[in-house]
Design a protein around this motif. Structure first.
Motif, PDB file in Angstrom:
ATOM      1  N   GLU A  20      -4.609   4.638  -6.789  1.00 13.95           N
ATOM      2  CA  GLU A  20      -5.686   4.832  -5.827  1.00 13.95           C
ATOM      3  C   GLU A  20      -6.515   3.589  -5.535  1.00 13.95           C
ATOM      4  O   GLU A  20      -7.095   3.465  -4.480  1.00 13.95           O
ATOM      5  CB  GLU A  20      -6.595   5.966  -6.312  1.00 13.95           C
ATOM      6  CG  GLU A  20      -5.886   7.306  -6.260  1.00 13.95           C
ATOM      7  CD  GLU A  20      -6.292   8.220  -7.386  1.00 13.95           C
ATOM      8  OE1 GLU A  20      -7.203   7.869  -8.149  1.00 13.95           O
ATOM      9  OE2 GLU A  20      -5.669   9.287  -7.505  1.00 13.95           O
ATOM     10  N   ASN A  21      -6.576   2.646  -6.478  1.00 16.46           N
ATOM     11  CA  ASN A  21      -7.371   1.452  -6.190  1.00 16.46           C
ATOM     12  C   ASN A  21      -6.649   0.196  -6.657  1.00 16.46           C
ATOM     13  O   ASN A  21      -5.732   0.246  -7.477  1.00 16.46           O
ATOM     14  CB  ASN A  21      -8.780   1.559  -6.793  1.00 16.46           C
ATOM     15  CG  ASN A  21      -8.761   1.628  -8.298  1.00 16.46           C
ATOM     16  OD1 ASN A  21      -8.107   0.829  -8.944  1.00 16.46           O
ATOM     17  ND2 ASN A  21      -9.485   2.580  -8.865  1.00 16.46           N
ATOM     18  N   LEU A  22      -7.079  -0.918  -6.117  1.00 15.54           N
ATOM     19  CA  LEU A  22      -6.404  -2.183  -6.380  1.00 15.54           C
ATOM     20  C   LEU A  22      -6.480  -2.625  -7.840  1.00 15.54           C
ATOM     21  O   LEU A  22      -5.619  -3.347  -8.311  1.00 15.54           O
ATOM     22  CB  LEU A  22      -6.998  -3.273  -5.470  1.00 15.54           C
ATOM     23  CG  LEU A  22      -6.757  -3.066  -3.980  1.00 15.54           C
ATOM     24  CD1 LEU A  22      -7.489  -4.129  -3.175  1.00 15.54           C
ATOM     25  CD2 LEU A  22      -5.281  -3.089  -3.649  1.00 15.54           C
ATOM     26  N   ASN A  23      -7.514  -2.182  -8.558  1.00 16.94           N
ATOM     27  CA  ASN A  23      -7.631  -2.571  -9.965  1.00 16.94           C
ATOM     28  C   ASN A  23      -6.500  -2.012 -10.812  1.00 16.94           C
ATOM     29  O   ASN A  23      -6.111  -2.609 -11.816  1.00 16.94           O
ATOM     30  CB  ASN A  23      -8.978  -2.105 -10.540  1.00 16.94           C
ATOM     31  CG  ASN A  23     -10.138  -2.814  -9.893  1.00 16.94           C
ATOM     32  OD1 ASN A  23     -10.020  -3.943  -9.451  1.00 16.94           O
ATOM     33  ND2 ASN A  23     -11.273  -2.144  -9.837  1.00 16.94           N
ATOM     34  N   ASN A  24      -5.970  -0.875 -10.406  1.00 17.32           N
ATOM     35  CA  ASN A  24      -4.910  -0.240 -11.192  1.00 17.32           C
ATOM     36  C   ASN A  24      -3.524  -0.816 -10.926  1.00 17.32           C
ATOM     37  O   ASN A  24      -2.588  -0.530 -11.665  1.00 17.32           O
ATOM     38  CB  ASN A  24      -4.894   1.266 -10.918  1.00 17.32           C
ATOM     39  CG  ASN A  24      -6.146   1.947 -11.426  1.00 17.32           C
ATOM     40  OD1 ASN A  24      -6.846   1.424 -12.288  1.00 17.32           O
ATOM     41  ND2 ASN A  24      -6.434   3.109 -10.882  1.00 17.32           N
ATOM     42  N   LYS A  42       0.829  -1.213   0.000  1.00 15.86           N
ATOM     43  CA  LYS A  42       0.000   0.000   0.000  1.00 15.86           C
ATOM     44  C   LYS A  42       0.859   1.258   0.000  1.00 15.86           C
ATOM     45  O   LYS A  42       0.564   2.211  -0.717  1.00 15.86           O
ATOM     46  CB  LYS A  42      -0.954  -0.001   1.195  1.00 15.86           C
ATOM     47  CG  LYS A  42      -2.096  -0.968   1.049  1.00 15.86           C
ATOM     48  CD  LYS A  42      -2.967  -0.982   2.284  1.00 15.86           C
ATOM     49  CE  LYS A  42      -4.010  -2.082   2.170  1.00 15.86           C
ATOM     50  NZ  LYS A  42      -4.770  -2.267   3.401  1.00 15.86           N
TER      51      LYS A  42
END
Length: 166
Positions: A114-118, A105
């Motif tokens: 900003e998010n886990l998908n990226n 993180k």
């Protein structure tokens, strides 16, 4: 009428090697740069380490000259190999995913993800993967655990406030 394509195919391959002789030459470009005990460090290892160091530093290594990047990556890999060799001697230590995820993180926040998908897109763009990143983090966490456990009894902490009251 049945055509036999094998002779035609063989002729095309021979013709290609005659026209393009470089196709038949195999070159090894991943040369060995250093040894740490039996563990080798190759040019490709250094390239991957440069990518890793850029990931964890928010691309700060890119600001340096190629030679400086190479030297820093080589030093980092030598240190990493030494840690891996020493860690193998300690089976009593273990890691949980919380510590690894905490550092992941921090790395991704530093890179403005900003998010886990990226995350996977980011790493794929850097030609790196999450498993390599987790392995590097886990080696460092294991190493820190070992050092802390070995030397914690030699550390003295003075909790008195300093003159400024901090």
């Amino acid at each position: 009428m049945i055509l036999n394509y094998k002779p035609i195919f063989k002729s095309l391959i021979i013709f290609a090697f005659i026209l393009f002789p470089n196709l038949s030459e195999a070159k090894i470009s991943n040369k060995i740069i250093a040894y740490v005990n039996e563990k080798i460090i190759t040019k490709e290892d250094i390239n991957q380490e440069i990518i890793y160091l850029n990931i964890v530093s928010g691309d700060k290594l890119k600001e340096l000259q190629k030679k400086e990047q190479f030297d820093i990556a080589l030093d980092s890999l030598i240190s990493q190999r030494v840690k891996e060799i020493e860690i193998a001697n300690y089976s009593e230590f273990s890691l949980n995913d919380d510590g690894i995820n905490f550092y992941l993180k921090k790395i991704f926040l530093k890179n403005k993800i900003e998010n886990l998908n990226n995350i996977n897109y980011f790493l794929k763009d850097k030609n790196y993967n999450i498993e390599k990143l987790k392995k590097k983090i886990s080696v460092d966490l294991f190493w820190n655990n070992i050092i802390l456990n070995l030397y914690s009894n030699q550390i003295q902490i003075n909790k008195k406030k300093n003159k400024r009251g901090n």
